[in-house]
Design a protein around this motif. Structure first.
Motif, mmCIF file in Angstrom:
data_model
loop_
_atom_site.group_PDB
_atom_site.id
_atom_site.type_symbol
_atom_site.label_atom_id
_atom_site.label_comp_id
_atom_site.label_asym_id
_atom_site.label_seq_id
_atom_site.Cartn_x
_atom_site.Cartn_y
_atom_site.Cartn_z
ATOM 1 N N UNK A 47 43.141 38.523 56.309
ATOM 2 C CA UNK A 47 43.286 37.794 55.044
ATOM 3 C C UNK A 47 42.504 38.474 53.925
ATOM 4 N N UNK A 48 41.259 38.845 54.191
ATOM 5 C CA UNK A 48 40.448 39.448 53.132
ATOM 6 C C UNK A 48 40.922 40.865 52.813
ATOM 7 N N UNK A 49 41.466 41.580 53.809
ATOM 8 C CA UNK A 49 42.033 42.908 53.557
ATOM 9 C C UNK A 49 43.236 42.791 52.625
ATOM 10 N N UNK A 50 44.091 41.821 52.878
ATOM 11 C CA UNK A 50 45.259 41.590 52.023
ATOM 12 C C UNK A 50 44.804 41.163 50.626
ATOM 13 N N UNK A 51 43.797 40.317 50.545
ATOM 14 C CA UNK A 51 43.248 39.878 49.261
ATOM 15 C C UNK A 51 42.781 41.107 48.467
ATOM 16 N N UNK A 52 42.068 42.030 49.132
ATOM 17 C CA UNK A 52 41.603 43.258 48.475
ATOM 18 C C UNK A 52 42.793 44.121 48.039
ATOM 19 N N UNK A 53 43.800 44.228 48.891
ATOM 20 C CA UNK A 53 44.993 45.008 48.539
ATOM 21 C C UNK A 53 45.628 44.465 47.264
ATOM 22 N N UNK A 54 45.735 43.153 47.161
ATOM 23 C CA UNK A 54 46.326 42.537 45.968
ATOM 24 C C UNK A 54 45.486 42.867 44.733
ATOM 25 N N UNK A 55 44.158 42.801 44.861
ATOM 26 C CA UNK A 55 43.295 43.159 43.726
ATOM 27 C C UNK A 55 43.472 44.619 43.318
ATOM 28 N N UNK A 56 43.724 45.492 44.290
ATOM 29 C CA UNK A 56 43.829 46.925 44.004
ATOM 30 C C UNK A 56 45.175 47.347 43.414
ATOM 31 N N UNK A 57 46.098 46.403 43.280
ATOM 32 C CA UNK A 57 47.391 46.731 42.664
ATOM 33 C C UNK A 57 47.729 45.830 41.479
#
Length: 142
Positions: A47-57
Motif C-alpha cells: 500500500x505505501x509503495x503504491x502511495x509513493x508511486x502515485x506521488x512520484x507521477x
C-alpha cells in the motif's frame, strides 16, 4: 471502472489513500536516493509503495510537480503483481487521472503525461529495467 484493468485484475473499487503510520510516512516522504521499507505480512508495504508511486507521477506537496515522470512498478512474479500491487494501484489511483491502460504493453498513461510501466522482474532481467529511460523504479517484494 476501466474495462482493460478489470479484465486484467477483476472488479475493483477506487478508494481514498489511507493515512500512513509513522514508519510508512517516513518511507513515503523520504528524499533518499534508494529508500527502502520492509516489514512483516500485513504491515502495509504494498500500500505505501503504491502511495509513493502515485506521488512520484503527480503534482503534490511532497515532491512537487512530477507530471511527465516515467516509473517502473514491479514485483518478482506477474501473477502475484496482478493480485496485489496492481490491484492496490488501481484501488488508490483515481480513475479520472488515467488517460489509458495499455494492457499488452502493461503501461498506465496518466492525463498529466506521466507513465507507470508495470511488470515483473528478476535479478537476471534487472539489466533490462536499468536500460529503460525512467525517473524511478519501485520494487515490491524483492
Amino acid at each position: 471502472m476501466i474495462k482493460a484493468v478489470a479484465d486484467e485484475i477483476g472488479p475493483y473499487k477506487v478508494v481514498d489513500l489511507p493515512k500512513p503510520n509513522p514508519t510508512q510516512r517516513e518511507f513515503l516522504l523520504s528524499k533518499a536516493i534508494f529508500p527502502a521499507f520492509w516489514g512483516g505480512k500485513g504491515c502495509g508495504k504494498t500500500t505505501i509503495l503504491v502511495h509513493r508511486a502515485i506521488l512520484l507521477v503527480t503534482e503534490n506537496n511532497v515532491f512537487g510537480d512530477m507530471a511527465g515522470n516515467r516509473l517502473f512498478l514491479g514485483r518478482s512474479e506477474w501473477e502475484a503483481f496482478k493480485l496485489t500491487t496492481m490491484l492496490e494501484l488501481f484501488t488508490y489511483l483515481p480513475e479520472d487521472w488515467i488517460k489509458e491502460y495499455v494492457k499488452q504493453d502493461k503501461i498506465v498513461r496518466l492525463k498529466n503525461k506521466s507513465e507507470l510501466l508495470l511488470g515483473h522482474f528478476s535479478m537476471e532481467n534487472m539489466h533490462k529495467i536499468k536500460s529503460l529511460n525512467l525517473g524511478g523504479a519501485l520494487f515490491d517484494q524483492m
